[in-house]
Enzyme design. Structure first.
Site, mmCIF file in Angstrom:
data_model
loop_
_atom_site.group_PDB
_atom_site.id
_atom_site.type_symbol
_atom_site.label_atom_id
_atom_site.label_comp_id
_atom_site.label_asym_id
_atom_site.label_seq_id
_atom_site.Cartn_x
_atom_site.Cartn_y
_atom_site.Cartn_z
ATOM 1 C CG HIS A 27 -54.817 10.382 -46.195
ATOM 2 N ND1 HIS A 27 -54.732 10.570 -47.503
ATOM 3 C CD2 HIS A 27 -53.689 10.417 -45.846
ATOM 4 C CE1 HIS A 27 -53.705 10.701 -48.234
ATOM 5 N NE2 HIS A 27 -52.827 10.549 -47.056
ATOM 6 C CE LYS A 51 -43.769 16.987 -54.030
ATOM 7 N NZ LYS A 51 -44.122 15.782 -53.033
ATOM 8 N NE ARG A 100 -47.255 5.051 -45.766
ATOM 9 C CZ ARG A 100 -47.223 5.767 -46.797
ATOM 10 N NH1 ARG A 100 -47.956 5.934 -47.918
ATOM 11 N NH2 ARG A 100 -46.118 6.565 -46.988
ATOM 12 C CB SER A 137 -52.110 10.712 -52.282
ATOM 13 O OG SER A 137 -52.756 11.017 -51.150
#
Length: 169
Positions: A27, A51, A100, A137
């Site tokens: 990040h 969440k 990615r 993460s």
């Protein structure tokens, strides 16, 4: 005032959105690269009330502010709702996203097209540094929770906060 605004030019603004629970070196790499391309980079920390994060939104914001302070042109705040609304409210014409893998592109392209269709906001894709191509993460939290070494995956300040949080659990 000096710089582009004093000369009648509009500041170049972009946003790097995410949950950042926690922020990783991947990040940080994308934010750092965006900060070289734009006058102001807004880091928008997503609030997802469905969440339960490891860190609160306020803790994430504080960590990101501390870690990005050296860039001098990064603003960090929370957002809830549509990212395009965040952009419209702040006159931000561009979203910067790291990619990615091809699997990221499939999802992110759909989001980019939807965001552009809703508001005209452009999305710029930045290829992730290969060093961080596997990094997320979630993976950092999982490895750290099992006692694995994630010191090379997160900034030192985040490592300290992560270690402290996981020892309390």
């Amino acid at each position: 005032m000096t710089g582009p605004e004093s000369e009648g030019l509009q500041m170049r603004r972009a946003v790097c959105p995410g949950s950042f629970d926690p922020i990783t070196n991947g990040h940080l790499d994308i934010i750092a690269r965006a900060s070289k391309l734009y006058d102001v980079v807004h880091v928008a920390v997503m609030i997802n009330q469905s969440k339960q994060g490891l860190f609160t939104v306020d803790e994430r914001i504080d960590l990101i502010r501390e870690i990005t302070a050296e860039f001098g042109n990064v603003e960090v705040e929370a957002f809830h709702g549509l990212l395009v609304d965040f952009c419209k409210q702040r006159d931000i014409p561009a979203i910067v996203k790291g990619l990615r893998a091809v699997s990221d592109f499939d999802y992110e392209l759909q989001m980019a097209q939807m965001n552009n269709g809703l508001s005209g906001v452009e999305t710029l894709f930045v290829p992730t540094n290969p060093t961080y191509s596997f990094l997320s993460s979630s993976l950092v939290k999982e490895v750290a929770a099992w006692g694995g070494d994630v010191s090379h995956l997160v900034p030192p300040r985040v490592l300290g906060a992560l270690t402290e949080r996981l020892t309390k659990k």
